[in-house]
Design an enzyme around this catalytic site. Structure first.
Site, short mmCIF file in Angstrom:
data_model
loop_
_atom_site.label_atom_id
_atom_site.label_comp_id
_atom_site.label_asym_id
_atom_site.label_seq_id
_atom_site.Cartn_x
_atom_site.Cartn_y
_atom_site.Cartn_z
N GLY A 8 6.36 -3.79 6.91
CA GLY A 8 6.65 -2.25 6.25
C GLY A 8 5.50 -1.16 6.36
O GLY A 8 4.55 -0.26 6.29
N GLY A 11 6.25 3.20 5.46
CA GLY A 11 5.55 3.23 4.46
C GLY A 11 4.65 4.20 3.88
O GLY A 11 3.60 4.73 5.22
N GLN A 12 4.46 4.52 2.86
CA GLN A 12 2.59 5.10 2.81
C GLN A 12 1.38 5.18 3.88
O GLN A 12 1.30 5.81 4.13
CB GLN A 12 2.69 6.08 0.82
CG GLN A 12 1.69 7.24 1.31
CD GLN A 12 0.59 7.15 0.25
OE1 GLN A 12 0.80 5.98 -0.89
NE2 GLN A 12 -0.28 8.00 -0.56
N TYR A 142 4.73 -4.33 -11.43
CA TYR A 142 3.60 -3.81 -10.29
C TYR A 142 2.19 -4.72 -11.03
O TYR A 142 1.88 -5.85 -9.57
CB TYR A 142 3.24 -2.59 -9.99
CG TYR A 142 2.82 -2.63 -8.90
CD1 TYR A 142 3.44 -2.95 -7.55
CD2 TYR A 142 1.90 -1.97 -9.22
CE1 TYR A 142 2.52 -1.81 -7.09
CE2 TYR A 142 0.85 -1.22 -8.19
CZ TYR A 142 1.29 -1.29 -6.84
OH TYR A 142 0.69 -0.52 -5.88
N LYS A 146 0.80 -8.17 -8.42
CA LYS A 146 -0.65 -7.67 -8.11
C LYS A 146 -1.43 -8.97 -8.07
O LYS A 146 -2.14 -9.48 -7.51
CB LYS A 146 -1.30 -6.02 -7.92
CG LYS A 146 -0.42 -4.85 -7.37
CD LYS A 146 -0.34 -4.96 -6.06
CE LYS A 146 0.06 -4.08 -5.51
NZ LYS A 146 0.32 -4.84 -3.95
C1 AKB Z 1 1.28 3.14 -8.02
O1 AKB Z 1 1.08 4.58 -9.10
O2 AKB Z 1 1.59 2.56 -7.74
C2 AKB Z 1 -0.07 2.75 -6.93
C3 AKB Z 1 -1.15 2.34 -7.39
C4 AKB Z 1 -2.24 2.73 -7.78
O3 AKB Z 1 -0.91 0.95 -6.35
N1 AKB Z 1 -0.51 4.53 -6.27
#
Ligand code: AKB
Length: 319
Positions: A8, A11-12, A142, A146
């Site tokens: 990856g 990406g950013q 998300y 994590k």
């Molecule tokens: C998001 O905003 O999803 C990311 C993060 C804080 O993990 N930049």
């Protein structure tokens, strides 16, 4: 010398981490795994590259074998707001790629770095001075990927000795590559609007504090942790790291010191606001400071000065 594969890499984080890693370890020792366009300018000329679909274990294994890789930076992820719109995609990319990297790392004895996030915390977590070890019950897909990633990474370390390490990144602010689909993206987009002489419409309410970090510090965090003496590490997956905490009004004022005519209005995005409200206001990163000497260089004012200088060079000074 390490031989590194970045999964990856476009990406950013990847587009800047690849340059930094190449400056530290030599360009031929860092292989940039890519999946699909858009590609950063000069991507294919800057050093070795390999096509890798992070959700295909064989492709990762082939790249590791071919380039005799000993360290994987696993950066494949779908950011928080986008993942909320497509939870299956968020899970498949976030956890699929991690499981693949961990399995390959176990077989070929690689170290693995994976970014976790402030998203690994949730509404029940203490919001100020969020401790290193505390409640982790996120209410976003998300965040669930994590926390799962943190647990899986610790599991592979404890069960099979895979050298897994990770940091919980806050919102990352960079001048090279725009993020996409994150809750903290507003803190990057605002600089582009300011320098281009446009007004910014902020999707996050005034008074909403989140941890943030300038990209040069984030790159140092990743590399410093991977180089840290393992005998000093009481934690592995994952370390709180932060550099600053601000709300949209503080960010606006910091930018207005350089661009006094810049203005901002609010149009709250309910999805992003709900996510932001569930995340810490400010984390306690003392474990990272104690265990591997984490010490960020940029605060809100120094980051803002640097961002504006760089973006002015990129877009011309419209003020
Ligand atoms: C998001 O905003 O999803 C990311 C993060 C804080 O993990 N930049």
């Amino acid at each position: 010398m390490r031989k590194i594969l970045i999964v990856g890499s476009t990406g950013q984080i990847g587009s800047e981490l690849s340059q930094k890693l190449r400056s530290v370890y030599g360009k031929d020792n860092v292989v940039c795994g890519h999946f699909a366009p858009p590609y950063p300018e000069g991507f294919f000329d800057a050093g070795p590259t390999v096509q890798v679909d992070a959700t295909d274990k064989n492709q990762i294994a082939e790249a590791v074998k071919h380039y005799q890789i000993d360290t994987i930076y696993n950066l494949a992820a779908i950011l928080s707001a986008t993942a909320e719109k497509n939870p299956a995609l968020g899970w498949n990319v976030g956890i699929g790629s991690l499981m693949n990297c961990l399995d390959v790392a176990k077989e070929y004895r690689c170290a693995v770095f994976t970014p976790s996030s402030i998203g690994a915390f949730g509404p029940d977590t203490p919001h100020t001075k969020t401790p290193q070890d505390t409640v982790q019950r996120p209410n976003t897909i998300y965040g669930i990927t994590k926390v799962t990633g943190e647990l899986l990474s610790d599991y592979y370390f404890q069960r099979w000795g895979v050298d897994t390490r990770s940091v919980r990144f806050p919102g990352l602010i960079s001048s090279l590559t725009l993020p996409g689909g994150g809750t903290t993206d507003y803190a990057v987009e605002i600089y582009y609007k300011a320098v281009q002489g446009e007004k910014f419409t902020c999707p996050i309410q005034a008074g909403t504090f989140m941890d943030m970090m300038y990209m040069p510090d984030a790159l140092d965090a990743a590399i410093q942790l991977m180089e840290a003496d393992p005998s000093r590490l009481k934690h592995r997956n994952s370390f709180n790291v932060t550099a600053m905490s601000f709300d949209p009004e503080m960010l606006l004022k910091a930018i207005q010191k350089h661009l006094p005519g810049f203005g901002m209005t609010y149009e709250i995005d309910p999805l992003k606001q709900a996510i932001a409200d569930s995340w810490p206001d400010s984390m306690d990163d003392s474990c990272a400071r104690e265990e591997w000497d984490w010490n960020p260089q940029f605060d809100l004012d120094t980051m803002t000065a640097d961002m504006i200088n760089i973006l002015k060079l990129k877009y011309g000074n419209t003020h």
